[in-house]
Design a protein around this motif. Structure first.
Motif, PDB file in Angstrom:
ATOM      1  N   ARG A   1       0.816  -1.215   0.000  1.00 30.42           N
ATOM      2  CA  ARG A   1       0.000   0.000   0.000  1.00 30.42           C
ATOM      3  C   ARG A   1       0.853   1.270   0.000  1.00 30.42           C
TER       4      ARG A   1
ATOM      5  N   ALA B   1       3.101   4.223  -1.270  1.00 32.71           N
ATOM      6  CA  ALA B   1       3.342   4.976  -2.508  1.00 32.71           C
ATOM      7  C   ALA B   1       4.836   5.300  -2.625  1.00 32.71           C
TER       8      ALA B   1
ATOM      9  N   SER C   1       8.047   7.513  -3.756  1.00 30.07           N
ATOM     10  CA  SER C   1       8.414   8.917  -3.936  1.00 30.07           C
ATOM     11  C   SER C   1       9.743   9.004  -4.675  1.00 30.07           C
TER      12      SER C   1
ATOM     13  N   HIS D   1       1.684   8.205   5.487  1.00 30.76           N
ATOM     14  CA  HIS D   1       2.243   9.353   4.759  1.00 30.76           C
ATOM     15  C   HIS D   1       3.035  10.283   5.676  1.00 30.76           C
TER      16      HIS D   1
ATOM     17  N   THR E   1       8.735   9.221   3.403  1.00 31.33           N
ATOM     18  CA  THR E   1       8.794   8.938   1.965  1.00 31.33           C
ATOM     19  C   THR E   1       9.840   7.874   1.698  1.00 31.33           C
TER      20      THR E   1
ATOM     21  N   ASP F   1      -3.429  11.949  -0.297  1.00 29.06           N
ATOM     22  CA  ASP F   1      -3.458  10.993  -1.408  1.00 29.06           C
ATOM     23  C   ASP F   1      -4.734  10.162  -1.431  1.00 29.06           C
TER      24      ASP F   1
END
Length: 514
Positions: free
Chosen positions: A371, A373, A375, A423, A426, A506
């Motif tokens: 899950r 993300a 960067s 979040h 990163t 996000d």
């Protein structure tokens, strides 16, 4: 065929892994030693397996998991491991002092079955529960009853070399004669006088032996004894200690690297094995002796002879007065690995529930990796954790298989994963790939954990996720329509049901708090 005939060129070992400095504790020398196989890249490992007359309990799980860990890690380092774990299906008497009724024969008499029915049934049960614990099958699993000839040959060699004698059709190891040339007691640290004093106290009146500390190599069977074989000395059966010496030599050669088992086997079993090997061949057989410590209940060893054991089936079902609930196989495995293999572990529901939470924390974090993300770059803290994780785990494993430290390092990574999911950090693509690989390697491949989900559970969770997506879409629509009352009501109702919903830049994330 001897094990050493299978030697491979040393160059086949992974050069990178050869740089790892594996150190293990050798019970024989009472210190940690650099692991240097006799015939690298081959490694021969023999581990004492179960006596198959009853269901496996937690005490059986610990050595199985411990040496499964050794097996997995040595193979990961690039060694070609021949792992031999025996099945004791004859010759293990009720008392280790060579008296009493054979445990399997006794069970067969009580249940009016053939001894081999008992042995086969409980061997199958042992495999069933070891499979549930994700314990890999050994390379070879010899049975004592399949190696009577090899045990008789061992006995004859010891007789020929003057370290045994016949008495009324039984053959006994002559500890006095052996001690004049070698030293009995080097593994346990016991002196011969202490052993003799203990033997006199426990076995006063037993008349067949020259010395009550002598142990049986071959026992003449009494008329009521079911399991028996012809031999040059009598119709009888081998002593308990013979099988491991004979089968270890047969499958691993006259010298091999590792002999393992529970700490309770140091004396008399492994001490007798050392004496048998030395007396029959004139030299030791084993380079490294490894022993896992005991599992206890209220400070007392867990075992059948103490009537305080909990079978693995009872753990998995929760059907035992001492258990507050059922515990899954991976919870049990995590519980065992959470302590160093040489440390004592005392059973409690609190400890098992802590292991359950720890296992779930690790599995949830590994699932959450999908899950995260990506960067363009990592933040400094994430980069520090990810780039140091692999080496920290290797350093812990190389320091006598320090699994608690490995788990601690994986937990540090779990904290980082949770921050990334929320979040609050990163991570770049390369670091995310490294994190996934290291978590997979150490959690699954080396520690031997696995996700505990059946296909039906997967289907339910997929349907569950679709329902949650639909609910969150309704909430998103309410927010878009500025219907704050409905939006807040959905959020509050989900929170009351145990769901944590977070709005991030996000999108929306959710998880079920257990």
């Amino acid at each position: 065929m001897h094990f050493t005939q299978f030697a491979l060129p040393l160059q086949l070992l992974n050069a990178k892994n050869m740089e790892s400095k594996l150190v293990i504790y050798n019970t024989l020398t009472r210190q940690k030693e650099r692991f240097e196989p006799l015939h690298a890249p081959n490694v021969g490992m023999y581990v004492c397996g179960p006596t198959v007359y009853g269901d496996p309990h937690l005490g059986h799980a610990r050595p199985a998991i411990t040496f499964d860990l050794v097996f997995r890690y040595l193979k990961h380092l690039g060694y070609k491991v021949r792992y031999v774990r025996n099945i004791t299906d004859v010759g293990h008497l009720e008392h280790d002092a060579d008296e009493g009724e054979d445990k399997i024969a006794k069970k067969a008499r009580l249940e009016q079955l053939e001894p081999m029915e008992i042995a086969q049934y409980y061997t199958n049960r042992y495999h069933q529960y070891m499979d549930a614990l994700n314990v890999l099958r050994p390379s070879i699993e010899p049975h004592a009853t399949g190696h009577i000839i090899e045990q008789q040959q061992l006995v004859q060699q010891i007789l020929d070399n003057g370290f045994a004698y016949e008495s009324n059709g039984s053959i006994y190891f002559d500890i006095e004669a052996y001690n004049k040339q070698y030293k009995y007691g080097i593994l346990s640290g016991r002196s011969l006088e202490n052993i003799k004093d203990a033997s006199r106290e426990n076995l006063d009146g037993v008349g067949e032996k020259r010395n009550q500390a002598d142990f049986a190599l071959w026992k003449k069977a009494q008329p009521e004894h079911i399991m028996r074989w012809p031999s040059p000395w009598s119709d009888g059966f081998p002593g308990w200690h013979c099988e491991c010496t004979a089968m270890g030599r047969k499958y691993l050669g006259e010298e091999f690297d590792i002999h393992g088992g529970g700490m309770d086997l140091i004396f008399p079993h492994h001490e007798c094995e050392i004496a048998q090997a030395q007396a029959s061949m004139g030299h030791p057989a084993v380079k490294y002796w490894m022993h896992n410590n005991m599992l206890t209940i209220n400070g007392q060893k867990m075992g059948k002879s103490y009537n305080n054991f909990i079978t693995l089936e009872q753990f998995f079902t929760g059907n035992h007065p001492l258990l507050e609930k059922a515990y899954s196989p991976m919870t049990i495995r995590f519980f065992v690995l959470s302590a160093h293999y040489r440390g004592t572990v005392d059973f409690s529901n609190e400890a098992l529930q802590a292991a359950e939470k720890g296992y779930e924390k690790l599995m949830n974090a590994i699932n959450d990796l999908e899950r995260i993300a990506v960067s363009p770059q990592c933040d400094a803290e994430t980069e520090r954790v990810v780039k140091g994780l692999r080496q920290k785990c290797y350093d812990a494993m190389n320091d006598d298989l320090a699994t608690p430290q490995v788990i601690s390092h994986l937990f540090e990574a779990c904290t980082t994963i949770n921050k990334l999911v929320d979040h609050k950090g990163t991570i770049c693509a390369d670091c995310l790939a490294e994190l996934k690989e290291v978590m997979q390697l150490f959690a699954f491949d080396i520690l031997g954990l696995k996700a505990e989900k059946s296909g039906s559970n997967d289907a339910r969770e997929e349907a569950f996720g679709k329902v949650m997506d639909m609910v969150l879409e309704l909430r998103a629509k309410a927010k878009a329509d500025k219907d704050w009352a409905t939006s807040d009501k959905i959020r509050d109702e989900l929170a009351a049901a145990g769901f944590e919903v977070k709005d991030t830049k996000d999108g929306v994330t959710w998880k079920l708090n257990k």
